[in-house]
Design a protein around this motif. Structure first.
Motif, PDB file in Angstrom:
ATOM      1  N   MET A 119      40.609  42.545  35.361  1.00 45.26           N
ATOM      2  CA  MET A 119      41.583  43.587  35.672  1.00 45.26           C
ATOM      3  C   MET A 119      42.319  43.257  36.968  1.00 45.26           C
ATOM      4  O   MET A 119      43.538  43.416  37.065  1.00 45.26           O
ATOM      5  N   TYR A 120      41.585  42.756  37.964  1.00 43.90           N
ATOM      6  CA  TYR A 120      42.206  42.363  39.233  1.00 43.90           C
ATOM      7  C   TYR A 120      43.197  41.216  39.020  1.00 43.90           C
ATOM      8  O   TYR A 120      44.251  41.167  39.649  1.00 43.90           O
ATOM      9  N   ARG A 121      42.856  40.285  38.121  1.00 48.67           N
ATOM     10  CA  ARG A 121      43.728  39.115  37.899  1.00 48.67           C
ATOM     11  C   ARG A 121      45.110  39.527  37.419  1.00 48.67           C
ATOM     12  O   ARG A 121      46.105  38.862  37.724  1.00 48.67           O
ATOM     13  N   THR A 122      45.188  40.636  36.677  1.00 48.15           N
ATOM     14  CA  THR A 122      46.482  41.065  36.132  1.00 48.15           C
ATOM     15  C   THR A 122      47.379  41.716  37.172  1.00 48.15           C
ATOM     16  O   THR A 122      48.588  41.807  36.974  1.00 48.15           O
ATOM     17  N   SER A 123      46.791  42.141  38.278  1.00 52.99           N
ATOM     18  CA  SER A 123      47.590  42.886  39.257  1.00 52.99           C
ATOM     19  C   SER A 123      47.678  42.237  40.636  1.00 52.99           C
ATOM     20  O   SER A 123      48.600  42.524  41.396  1.00 52.99           O
ATOM     21  N   VAL A 124      46.729  41.334  40.951  1.00 51.35           N
ATOM     22  CA  VAL A 124      46.711  40.736  42.286  1.00 51.35           C
ATOM     23  C   VAL A 124      47.803  39.671  42.418  1.00 51.35           C
ATOM     24  O   VAL A 124      48.029  38.870  41.513  1.00 51.35           O
ATOM     25  N   ASP A 125      48.485  39.671  43.553  1.00 53.00           N
ATOM     26  CA  ASP A 125      49.540  38.688  43.841  1.00 53.00           C
ATOM     27  C   ASP A 125      49.130  37.909  45.091  1.00 53.00           C
ATOM     28  O   ASP A 125      49.205  38.423  46.213  1.00 53.00           O
TER      29      ASP A 125
ATOM     30  N   SER B 287      32.029  46.918  44.043  1.00 54.84           N
ATOM     31  CA  SER B 287      31.951  48.376  44.136  1.00 54.84           C
ATOM     32  C   SER B 287      32.545  49.035  42.895  1.00 54.84           C
ATOM     33  O   SER B 287      31.939  49.945  42.306  1.00 54.84           O
ATOM     34  N   GLU B 288      33.722  48.589  42.480  1.00 60.98           N
ATOM     35  CA  GLU B 288      34.373  49.185  41.310  1.00 60.98           C
ATOM     36  C   GLU B 288      33.602  48.881  40.033  1.00 60.98           C
ATOM     37  O   GLU B 288      33.475  49.744  39.151  1.00 60.98           O
ATOM     38  N   ALA B 289      33.074  47.659  39.908  1.00 63.08           N
ATOM     39  CA  ALA B 289      32.308  47.304  38.705  1.00 63.08           C
ATOM     40  C   ALA B 289      31.062  48.180  38.590  1.00 63.08           C
ATOM     41  O   ALA B 289      30.700  48.628  37.494  1.00 63.08           O
TER      42      ALA B 289
ATOM     43  N   SER C 295      32.789  40.620  35.191  1.00 64.46           N
ATOM     44  CA  SER C 295      33.879  39.833  34.611  1.00 64.46           C
ATOM     45  C   SER C 295      35.039  40.718  34.194  1.00 64.46           C
ATOM     46  O   SER C 295      36.214  40.363  34.367  1.00 64.46           O
ATOM     47  N   ALA C 296      34.737  41.913  33.647  1.00 67.90           N
ATOM     48  CA  ALA C 296      35.787  42.833  33.217  1.00 67.90           C
ATOM     49  C   ALA C 296      36.598  43.328  34.411  1.00 67.90           C
ATOM     50  O   ALA C 296      37.830  43.431  34.353  1.00 67.90           O
ATOM     51  N   THR C 297      35.923  43.628  35.509  1.00 68.15           N
ATOM     52  CA  THR C 297      36.615  44.109  36.702  1.00 68.15           C
ATOM     53  C   THR C 297      37.468  42.997  37.303  1.00 68.15           C
ATOM     54  O   THR C 297      38.610  43.226  37.735  1.00 68.15           O
ATOM     55  N   ILE C 298      36.919  41.762  37.335  1.00 68.42           N
ATOM     56  CA  ILE C 298      37.680  40.616  37.860  1.00 68.42           C
ATOM     57  C   ILE C 298      38.917  40.378  37.005  1.00 68.42           C
ATOM     58  O   ILE C 298      40.016  40.110  37.526  1.00 68.42           O
TER      59      ILE C 298
END
Length: 438
Positions: free
Chosen positions: A34-40, A64-66, A29-32
């Protein structure tokens, strides 16, 4: 997170880790997030992409990153709790996180061995007294005069002799065709100092100014450029002039030009003090080495193979650099890499054993190395090599050399701390010669 520790050997540990479902899901959830703040993504405002869409579209990257982030957090926590310092890379054995499932993996790494330090307080150690002889000072003064010598062109029409400088043009030929890369014009060649191949020097010594000659020159079989190793070529040489170095008079004027000294006597005093400082450091280093060798004979402990391998790599690199300065290569030794590594292993094991001992002594004496001390050493290296400090530090960081540099500084400080507790007695010097004292 829970873990168990298994000692695979006195210097190798295996840590088995179990991660509960709740921690697995939290990491994902933490990795997701983080992605939400940068993915367009098209159709969604930035930062408003649903978590389910992120997990679906970027599943491979997210999982993989998590996994990597979670394991890195665990490594720092485990290493801190165990109070160990891995001396090798940390090997990871495990898969990847799976949502709603517990996760298990294992870490393995080498550590320094535990052993009891011998008592070195009050240990009797001999250190040579510092003595500077007049002929040693004279030798340095003569080298200073040589560096200040005036270059004079000789009027004699004869070939050059050892100690003289021949100003030459030369080129190499094979089957009548010039060889690219072996040619020069107005090259100043000092004879008798082995600046060139012996055959070539002998040829130059037969040519008078204004003359041109040719002769055969054979490259050694272990020549660094394998293209020419063992090959015989034709060298053509033209001598333009012969020069000699004329030494300045040894007087106060020369002393002022040499380094701003008021007189020759002041210059001699400076040379003596330089000798005393250099020789004093050498005598202390020899006494420390003797003390350390005696201490090492009283202890025995297993060596981490990763440390031995690292020092083997360092020794082979030093050997390679030495050979290249002689115009040779490792391959010219006619040995396989396995044979070369076997040759340097005893020395690498000795270095590793010494390093481990001094790290333990540093821990006992409370010796540490600060970041400022590491930077100071890098500054000195930068000055010695004429490079920028930041470039040197970046090179050390990129090539994982900072840890080795810090370890060497720590070992030096630890040795000083141990030596301070010895009972040092000065003894008359043996026949000691120190090069480059100036």
């Amino acid at each position: 997170m829970e873990y168990t520790v298994e000692d695979l050997s006195p210097v190798k540990k295996k840590v088995s880790v179990t991660v509960p479902v709740e921690e697995v899901n939290a990491s994902l959830s933490a990795t997701i997030a983080m992605y939400r703040t940068s993915v367009d993504l098209k159709g969604f405002r930035k930062g408003k992409v649903p978590s389910s869409v992120i997990e679906s579209r970027f599943r491979k990257e997210v999982y993989s990153e998590a996994t990597q982030d979670l394991v890195n957090v665990h490594i720092n926590e485990i290493i801190g709790e165990l109070n160990v310092n891995p001396v090798s890379r940390i090997d990871f054995d495990g898969g990847e996180l799976v949502r709603d499932e517990a996760f298990s993996y294992a870490l393995s790494f080498e550590v320094l061995p535990e052993f009891e330090l011998p008592n070195y307080e009050g240990m009797d150690v001999e250190q040579e007294q510092v003595v500077v002889k007049d002929d040693e000072v004279d030798e340095v003064i003569n080298r200073i005069r040589g560096n200040m010598a005036e270059i004079i062109t000789l009027a004699e029409n004869r070939p050059a002799k050892d100690g003289e400088i021949a100003v030459i043009d030369f080129a190499a030929y094979e089957n009548g065709e010039p060889i690219e890369g072996i040619a020069a014009q107005n090259f100043q060649m000092t004879l008798g100092e082995k600046q060139a191949l012996e055959d070539f020097e002998n040829l130059v010594k037969t040519v008078a100014p204004g003359e041109e000659k040719e002769g055969e020159v054979t490259f050694p079989a272990d020549f660094i450029n394998t293209e020419f190793a063992g090959k015989t070529v034709t060298m053509k040489v033209t001598v333009h002039s012969i020069q000699e170095r004329r030494l300045p008079e040894l007087d106060d004027e020369m002393a002022r030009k040499a380094g701003g000294f008021d007189s020759v006597e002041k210059m001699r005093e400076a040379v003596v003090q330089s000798y005393k400082k250099s020789r004093g450091d050498l005598c202390k280093s020899q006494a420390q080495t003797s003390m350390l060798e005696r201490l090492l004979k009283t202890v025995d402990y297993p060596l981490p193979e990763s440390m031995v391998e690292m020092y083997m790599d360092n020794l082979l690199m030093e050997k390679k650099n030495r050979l290249e300065r002689q115009g040779k290569s490792l391959e010219s030794l006619g040995k396989s890499m396995e044979e070369l590594r076997d040759e340097v292993r005893p020395e690498a094991e000795k270095i590793a054993k010494t390093q481990i001992f001094l790290v333990a002594a540093a821990r006992k004496e409370g010796v540490e190395v600060t970041e400022q001390e590491v930077d100071m050493q890098l500054h000195q290296l930068a000055m010695q090599t004429g490079q920028d400090f930041r470039s040197v530090k970046e090179y050390y960081a990129q090539n994982n050399l900072l840890f080795g540099l810090r370890d060497r500084l720590l070992a030096d400080k630890a040795m000083d701390a141990v030596f301070q507790k010895a009972n040092v007695t000065e003894v008359p010097p043996k026949d000691l010669k120190l090069d480059g004292a100036e």
